[in-house]
Structure formats: C-alpha cells, structure tokens
Scaffold this active site. Sequence first.
Site, PDB file in Angstrom:
ATOM      1  N   ASP A   1       0.817  -1.206   0.000  1.00 31.11           N
ATOM      2  CA  ASP A   1       0.000   0.000   0.000  1.00 31.11           C
ATOM      3  C   ASP A   1       0.858   1.268   0.000  1.00 31.11           C
ATOM      4  O   ASP A   1       2.043   1.242   0.345  1.00 31.11           O
ATOM      5  CB  ASP A   1      -0.966   0.011   1.180  1.00 31.11           C
ATOM      6  CG  ASP A   1      -0.268   0.031   2.534  1.00 31.11           C
ATOM      7  OD1 ASP A   1       0.783  -0.628   2.671  1.00 31.11           O
ATOM      8  OD2 ASP A   1      -0.764   0.702   3.460  1.00 31.11           O
TER       9      ASP A   1
ATOM     10  N   GLU B   1       0.320  -1.245   5.698  1.00 31.83           N
ATOM     11  CA  GLU B   1       1.390  -0.708   6.546  1.00 31.83           C
ATOM     12  C   GLU B   1       1.203   0.773   6.819  1.00 31.83           C
ATOM     13  O   GLU B   1       1.463   1.252   7.926  1.00 31.83           O
ATOM     14  CB  GLU B   1       2.751  -0.941   5.866  1.00 31.83           C
ATOM     15  CG  GLU B   1       3.965  -0.606   6.731  1.00 31.83           C
ATOM     16  CD  GLU B   1       4.411   0.839   6.663  1.00 31.83           C
ATOM     17  OE1 GLU B   1       5.269   1.239   7.471  1.00 31.83           O
ATOM     18  OE2 GLU B   1       3.881   1.589   5.806  1.00 31.83           O
TER      19      GLU B   1
END
Length: 523
Positions: A145, A210
């Site tokens: 991400d 994350e």
Amino acid sequence: MTGGRGAKVRAVRLAKAASLASLFALAVLLVVAAVRTVAVDAGAGLELARWEKIDYVSADLSGEQRAQLISNFREAIQIPTVSYSETSLNTTALRDFSKLLRKAFPAVFSSHLVTHEIVGEYSHLFWVAGSDLSLVPYMLLAHIDVVPANESDGWDAPPFSAKEIDGFIYGRGTIDDKQSVMGIMQALEYLLQRGYSPQRGFYIGLGHDEEVGGVAGAVSIVNALKERSVLLEFVLDEGLAVLDGIISGLNGPAALIGISEKGQATVKLSVSTPPGHSSMPPAEGSIGILAAAVKRLEDNPLPRLFGYGPERGTFEHLAHKFGLPLRFIMSNLWLFGPLLSRVMELRPETNAFVRTTTAITMFNSGVKVNVLPSNAEAVVNLRIHSAQTLKEVLDLIEATVADERVKIEVLGGFDPLPVSDYSNKAFGYQILKKTALEQFPQVTVAPGICVGNTDSRHYTELTKDIYRFAPTWFKPGDPQRFHGVNERISKKNYEEMVMFYFRLIQNCDVKDLPSPHTANHDL
C-alpha cells in the site's frame, strides 16, 4: 604577618598544583582524543575476514530482461493501492496487485520450493523451503500500500503514471515501498529461473496496510507464523537507505541500517468552557487556553538525549569518513556529545535524533464568527526517543501543560522498539553489511535509528533482530519526496535493488559468521 604570608604561599602553591593537574588532565584528554581520531574505525571488521565460500548464481541479465524488469515495476506503480485509513483501502487495486504478482513472477508461483498464501484478505505470505533444516529461517518484508497523492500538489508527472523523466520513474510507491516489493519478488524469480535452491529457508511478507498501522496485514501474518511456532534469525524491512550528500561533512555515501525505531504517542488536548456571544468575551476562552498550552509545548521541547540511544553508534561508525575537525569531534563523542547535540537540535531533520519530538498536527474549534466556542481540541504527535518510555513522555507533557482546565487524552502510542544487535556476532546485520559492500564498495555501512515507524514492529515476538534498510539512494532533496511530491527512483537504482536482494538471499546461505578480522588474520 608571618603566618598570613605562609598561608598565602601555600594557597599559591596549591593553585599552581591544581593548574598543573588540570593542564595534565587536559593534555591526557587531548592525547586520548587524538589517538581515537587516528585509530577508531568502528565499521571495520567482517568484510576483511574469511567468509564461508558460496557458489553464487550469476544474474547475467539480457537487455530484454532489463526492459521487462522495468516494465513490471512500472505496472506496479500504476496500480493505486492507496490506504486512506484502517477502514478505507482501495481493495480493487489490492486485488489487481495480486493479479500482477502472479503474472510478473510465474516461476515463484509455480515452484515446488515456494508455498504461497493470502493472509488478512490482501496480504501475501511466501515460504521458500531451504535444504538445511538446521538453519534458522529469516524474513524479508515490504508493503504493497501507499499514501494518497494528488497531481494538483505539483507533481511533474501524474503520481500513478510511472512516467519516465530523465532516467527516473515517477510515482507514488517508487521509494515507499513498491521498489522493495517488486525488487524482492524479481530477485527470487531470477534465482528460481536459474535453478537456485536455498540452504536456509526464508519467508517473504508483503503487507497491504502498513501505511495505516499494519493491523490487518502484518499482525495477521505474525499470528499465522506464531501458530506454526516459527522463530526467525532476523527480519529485514524498509526503513533507512543509502545517503549520498545528505550528511554534512561526510566523505562519500553511507548505507545506514536501521536497528531500531522511535516510539510514538498521539495525544489529544481539549478545553471546555461555557458558550457565549462574541460581544461579551471572557478574559480567557477555550481557544486561548488551549493555544497557551500548545505554545508551552512548543516553547519547552523535551530534553536532549543524544548519546543515550543507538544514535551515537551511527556517528562512531562514520567518524573515520569525516574530515578534520569533524573527525576529531565524531571520534570522541564521549567528550563532544553535548556539543554535537546542541548543534543537531538547530535543524528539524537532525533534531529528530536528539530528543522526543513534539508536533502539533491538528487544531479545531469554533462554528460561527460571533459565537464563543465551548470546545477546543488539538492533537499532538510525539516520536519517542529510544532512551524514554511512553509513560515518561506523557508525564512530561502533563507537567509542561500544567493547567487543570486542559484535558489530556492518549489516543494511542507505543514505546520505542528494542535495539537490534549490530555487533560482529549479529548474523543479520553482518550479512546485510557484507551484501551492501559487495553491491556498493564505495559506501560506509553504519547502524541507524528510524525516526518514522514501520509495521516490522509487530514482529518482535518472532525475532530479537529487526533491521530496516533498502538500498534506495537518497541525494539532497530526495528525503522530501518520501510521502511528498515527485516521489521517484532511477531505473539504474531499481535494478540495483533487484541485484541487492538477489545477492542477499544467497549470502544468507552461510551457516556461520567468520571471526572478525584483526591484524593477526591472514587476508
């Protein structure tokens, strides 16, 4: 008179003796400092020792493979895997990214050595079986991400275009953290294509959230490994990089391997007062009370703690690469630490290494121009120095605010992460150091502290050694691209990333570290 004259003589003699003793002590200190300046090289060691022989698999990339390598990476950047919040992710993009992994790395997904599973819906866990079951496995981490990006902020190319400009690929994720995601996977793909079979088994964890804490991704991966009673030799995640021209006065680039992370706390300050009309204001309103509290926090930074955490080791390892007089200072931080600390606190980017930082990130109050607001709120984000705890920091915040009208609420936080071993006996650190020096012989390797946070903090139950490093090159101006505008990586550097992981995986096949080199060793 005689007695008085004798006392004066004795006093003069005592003063002279004290002066001579002080001069002697100063001379001794200068001699010790000078010797350390000439002799100290904290980074010397295992790169000169006899390493266990490895029959390396050669990469030998063709022009077509190099073009495909870049094509795969650009396609990864073009998928907008944005995390907005813990509950707002671009799940369509995450599914598309899963498809890309399967398409780009067919050898990985078809190899009998590799076991793959989806964890937490969108994260990926790979197990690459090793031939020697006595060797403790390790783990490579990266995250899929990215943070949001808007072209209107001033990007030279659309942030999800992966456009090439002057040899650089522009786009969100090029340095955080898809260069590691694709670099690790591409390296494994090449190794498997060439018939490589590791001796030491290893895991690859690709988290999908994350940027918003890793609760669904990293935590789920950790839980899956805990259920299988997995323990790891070390973990490698993103974090620090190769700094070239970033550290003032340093001769040559430095590869900093993160051995810890600062802790974090998010605190909400709030004030409630009776509402009223702006035509009849009280002496102090909710905004004024809160603003004064916030100003006290900014005017009274938390104490300098340089030298009480691992940051001192960074400069000691780099000391021999500074010119005089900086080399003299860096080689003798036992003497000049307080001086360096005062200099470092003058710049925001170095002040972060000196203390727990205090940042006012949100301030909200008021609904109408002629209404006295009854509530005012501010959010403070603190990055906690390794020598402090979350509780200690919160106590200091309360003492600084020192106003019963200001309510202090902790929204979240955690202590600084444990410091991983970076001694000559630290397998993970020394393997990373060896690989970095093989890839970039011109760099100086040193331990470092991450002022930001990664989701590798969730892995502390699986290993005592977590390292945070990717061989991304940062030159002046590049650190501001991280989570900023015009994030980019050169095509050359991305290929270097792939080759770094290609070599690292093979280097991890050694069973034991060699004895550190000394003058008595044969080269």
